[in-house]
Write a protein that holds these residues in place. Structure first.
Motif, PDB file in Angstrom:
ATOM      1  N   PRO A 227       0.849  -1.194   0.000  1.00  0.00           N
ATOM      2  CA  PRO A 227       0.000   0.000   0.000  1.00  0.00           C
ATOM      3  C   PRO A 227       0.882   1.241   0.000  1.00  0.00           C
ATOM      4  N   ALA A 228       0.581   2.190  -0.861  1.00  0.00           N
ATOM      5  CA  ALA A 228       1.511   3.305  -1.029  1.00  0.00           C
ATOM      6  C   ALA A 228       0.810   4.520  -1.608  1.00  0.00           C
ATOM      7  N   VAL A 229       1.540   5.635  -1.533  1.00  0.00           N
ATOM      8  CA  VAL A 229       1.159   6.879  -2.198  1.00  0.00           C
ATOM      9  C   VAL A 229       2.149   7.107  -3.328  1.00  0.00           C
ATOM     10  N   VAL A 230       1.649   7.455  -4.506  1.00  0.00           N
ATOM     11  CA  VAL A 230       2.504   7.695  -5.660  1.00  0.00           C
ATOM     12  C   VAL A 230       3.101   9.094  -5.524  1.00  0.00           C
ATOM     13  N   LEU A 231       4.418   9.160  -5.374  1.00  0.00           N
ATOM     14  CA  LEU A 231       5.098  10.449  -5.216  1.00  0.00           C
ATOM     15  C   LEU A 231       5.494  11.061  -6.559  1.00  0.00           C
ATOM     16  N   ALA A 232       5.851  10.219  -7.531  1.00  0.00           N
ATOM     17  CA  ALA A 232       6.310  10.739  -8.823  1.00  0.00           C
ATOM     18  C   ALA A 232       5.985   9.735  -9.912  1.00  0.00           C
ATOM     19  N   VAL A 233       5.598  10.249 -11.090  1.00  0.00           N
ATOM     20  CA  VAL A 233       5.348   9.439 -12.283  1.00  0.00           C
ATOM     21  C   VAL A 233       6.201  10.023 -13.404  1.00  0.00           C
ATOM     22  N   GLU A 234       7.163   9.244 -13.896  1.00  0.00           N
ATOM     23  CA  GLU A 234       8.116   9.744 -14.882  1.00  0.00           C
ATOM     24  C   GLU A 234       7.970   9.064 -16.234  1.00  0.00           C
ATOM     25  N   ILE A 235       6.821   8.452 -16.516  1.00  0.00           N
ATOM     26  CA  ILE A 235       6.630   7.721 -17.773  1.00  0.00           C
ATOM     27  C   ILE A 235       5.319   8.135 -18.414  1.00  0.00           C
ATOM     28  N   ASN A 236       5.228   7.844 -19.723  1.00  0.00           N
ATOM     29  CA  ASN A 236       4.020   8.117 -20.487  1.00  0.00           C
ATOM     30  C   ASN A 236       3.796   6.975 -21.477  1.00  0.00           C
ATOM     31  N   PRO A 237       2.545   6.729 -21.873  1.00  0.00           N
ATOM     32  CA  PRO A 237       2.279   5.674 -22.858  1.00  0.00           C
ATOM     33  C   PRO A 237       3.037   5.923 -24.156  1.00  0.00           C
ATOM     34  N   GLY A 238       3.570   4.841 -24.726  1.00  0.00           N
ATOM     35  CA  GLY A 238       4.322   4.928 -25.973  1.00  0.00           C
ATOM     36  C   GLY A 238       5.813   5.060 -25.785  1.00  0.00           C
ATOM     37  N   GLU A 239       6.271   5.386 -24.597  1.00  0.00           N
ATOM     38  CA  GLU A 239       7.705   5.545 -24.357  1.00  0.00           C
ATOM     39  C   GLU A 239       8.381   4.184 -24.204  1.00  0.00           C
ATOM     40  N   TRP A 240       9.652   4.138 -24.552  1.00  0.00           N
ATOM     41  CA  TRP A 240      10.469   2.943 -24.350  1.00  0.00           C
ATOM     42  C   TRP A 240      11.132   3.045 -22.983  1.00  0.00           C
ATOM     43  N   ILE A 241      11.100   1.950 -22.230  1.00  0.00           N
ATOM     44  CA  ILE A 241      11.647   1.968 -20.875  1.00  0.00           C
ATOM     45  C   ILE A 241      12.515   0.736 -20.675  1.00  0.00           C
ATOM     46  N   SER A 242      13.522   0.886 -19.818  1.00  0.00           N
ATOM     47  CA  SER A 242      14.462  -0.202 -19.554  1.00  0.00           C
ATOM     48  C   SER A 242      14.865  -0.162 -18.082  1.00  0.00           C
ATOM     49  N   PRO A 243      15.179  -1.320 -17.484  1.00  0.00           N
ATOM     50  CA  PRO A 243      15.635  -1.331 -16.086  1.00  0.00           C
ATOM     51  C   PRO A 243      16.935  -0.565 -15.875  1.00  0.00           C
ATOM     52  N   GLU A 244      17.748  -0.391 -16.938  1.00  0.00           N
ATOM     53  CA  GLU A 244      19.039   0.279 -16.799  1.00  0.00           C
ATOM     54  C   GLU A 244      18.926   1.798 -16.868  1.00  0.00           C
ATOM     55  N   MET A 245      17.735   2.335 -17.110  1.00  0.00           N
ATOM     56  CA  MET A 245      17.593   3.785 -17.200  1.00  0.00           C
ATOM     57  C   MET A 245      17.847   4.429 -15.835  1.00  0.00           C
ATOM     58  N   PRO A 246      18.500   5.608 -15.797  1.00  0.00           N
ATOM     59  CA  PRO A 246      18.870   6.204 -14.499  1.00  0.00           C
ATOM     60  C   PRO A 246      17.677   6.590 -13.633  1.00  0.00           C
ATOM     61  N   ASP A 247      16.595   7.070 -14.222  1.00  0.00           N
ATOM     62  CA  ASP A 247      15.431   7.506 -13.460  1.00  0.00           C
ATOM     63  C   ASP A 247      14.422   6.374 -13.369  1.00  0.00           C
ATOM     64  N   ALA A 248      13.858   6.199 -12.173  1.00  0.00           N
ATOM     65  CA  ALA A 248      12.832   5.182 -11.987  1.00  0.00           C
ATOM     66  C   ALA A 248      11.547   5.600 -12.682  1.00  0.00           C
ATOM     67  N   ALA A 249      10.738   4.608 -13.051  1.00  0.00           N
ATOM     68  CA  ALA A 249       9.469   4.903 -13.713  1.00  0.00           C
ATOM     69  C   ALA A 249       8.505   5.577 -12.749  1.00  0.00           C
ATOM     70  N   LEU A 250       8.422   5.055 -11.531  1.00  0.00           N
ATOM     71  CA  LEU A 250       7.554   5.621 -10.505  1.00  0.00           C
ATOM     72  C   LEU A 250       8.293   5.623  -9.174  1.00  0.00           C
ATOM     73  N   GLU A 251       7.876   6.510  -8.296  1.00  0.00           N
ATOM     74  CA  GLU A 251       8.396   6.551  -6.930  1.00  0.00           C
ATOM     75  C   GLU A 251       7.215   6.478  -5.975  1.00  0.00           C
ATOM     76  N   LEU A 252       7.260   5.499  -5.066  1.00  0.00           N
ATOM     77  CA  LEU A 252       6.169   5.275  -4.124  1.00  0.00           C
ATOM     78  C   LEU A 252       6.662   5.465  -2.703  1.00  0.00           C
ATOM     79  N   SER A 253       5.726   5.769  -1.836  1.00  0.00           N
ATOM     80  CA  SER A 253       6.012   5.811  -0.397  1.00  0.00           C
ATOM     81  C   SER A 253       5.115   4.802   0.291  1.00  0.00           C
ATOM     82  N   ASN A 254       5.727   3.865   1.004  1.00  0.00           N
ATOM     83  CA  ASN A 254       4.988   2.821   1.704  1.00  0.00           C
ATOM     84  C   ASN A 254       4.179   3.437   2.849  1.00  0.00           C
TER      85      ASN A 254
END
Length: 343
Positions: A227-254
């Motif tokens: 259970p969490a609150v979404v602090l940041a969303v750094e992605i949009n539909p259609g974008e290419w994403i990879s685990p090696e990218m420096p910025d996380a896709a989302l940031e959550l707070s437990n």
């Protein structure tokens, strides 16, 4: 006579003066009475520290487990999510195809084992039997011809080359008969243990491939681990994403449980222990007090990072970080500055 009386009077007066002076001197020479020993009063002190609100753990950074193109994003900044809720979705066509291929391979392996256990069809067994009978007939015919040729050769009525031709035909038909007989026995025999084990291994391998394909397909749906609150969303539909990218896709707070992280000044670092009760206040909520308990203490000192901004606060100092479980049902934003009194 009068002179003697005056002399006696002066002598008595001098003696009295001496006695009075001696008593005054003794009185002044006595030590002053000591006051009664005062009882030692120990006042319970409180430790004042600056802190901030955070979740149960450090902020959770969400990344996909493999690269892909984002198909959908289901959350926005500030939204609350439950454990297992889908946060965003990757394209799935490739992984659906891998799953279908693995499923087909598994079905083929199972069918192969079923054929092995069931054995050959009756028509196949009968065909093998007829082939054996035909081979037996050919062999009997070649055997008769070879025996006749041997008699002719003994009477010099047949050349050596002719005899060898009949012998070769006889041996070839004998080999064909033996092969047909073995084929007939094999096709009607029960499956061997080694063949069954090989079929079972093929099925297990195909099942593992299907399980991995299904796991990859499930991983296309990235879910919240808590259970969490979404602090940041750094992605949009259609974008290419990879685990090696420096910025996380989302940031959550437990948000399973709110905590306060506070920096205790070095002068008070050794007075804080686990289980101590705390009182937490915030400038944003004047007049409200929240209780808490010290549940974790960092085992090392570090330069101060959290500042309260009050008069007389020490800035150039080392602090010891503590974590406090907050006992409240009030929804507080992550990162809210607070003041902590540890009793």
């Amino acid at each position: 006579m009068r002179q003697l009386f005056l002399a006696g009077a002066f002598a008595a007066l001098g003696t009295g003066i001496l006695i009075i002076a001696d008593q005054h001197q003794r009185a002044n020479s006595r030590p002053a009475a000591l006051p009664e020993k005062a009882e030692t009063v120990i006042a319970q002190s409180s430790v004042h520290a600056a802190g901030r609100i955070e979740g149960t753990t450090e902020n959770v950074l969400i990344r996909p487990q493999f690269p892909g193109r984002i198909e959908s994003v289901f959350v926005a900044r500030g939204s609350r999510v439950e454990k297992g809720q889908v946060l965003f979705q990757l394209e799935t066509r490739r992984y659906e195809a891998q799953r279908d291929l693995a499923s087909a391979t598994l079905s083929a392996a199972r069918a192969k084992r079923m054929r092995l256990v069931a054995g050959a069809r009756d028509s196949e067994i009968e065909a093998a039997k007829q082939e054996m009978i035909a081979a037996q007939a050919r062999y009997d015919s070649s055997k008769t011809r070879f025996e006749r040729a041997s008699k002719l050769f003994s009477r010099n009525a047949l050349s050596s080359q002719g005899l060898e031709d009949y012998r070769a035909d006889h041996d070839a038909n004998l080999a064909l008969l033996q092969a047909a007989h073995q084929r007939y026995e094999t096709i009607k025999a029960d499956p061997r243990l080694a063949d069954l084990m090989a079929a079972d291994a093929e099925i297990a391998s195909a099942q593992a491939q299907l399980d991995m394909a299904e796991i990859d397909l499930q991983r296309c749906s990235v879910v919240s681990p808590c259970p969490a609150v979404v602090l940041a969303v750094e992605i949009n539909p259609g974008e290419w994403i990879s685990p090696e990218m420096p910025d996380a896709a989302l940031e959550l707070s437990n948000t399973e449980r709110l905590r306060v992280v506070a920096d205790v000044d070095e002068r008070d670092a050794l007075t804080v222990t686990l289980g101590q009760t705390c009182e937490v206040t915030a400038d944003a909520l004047p007049g409200q007090h929240f209780s808490g308990v010290v549940v974790e203490i960092e085992p090392r000192m570090e330069p101060k990072k959290i500042y309260g901004g009050w008069a007389g606060e020490r800035n150039e100092t080392h602090t010891r970080r503590v974590w406090i479980d907050l006992r409240t049902d009030v929804t507080l934003p992550v990162g809210l500055p607070v003041e902590v009194m540890i009793h």
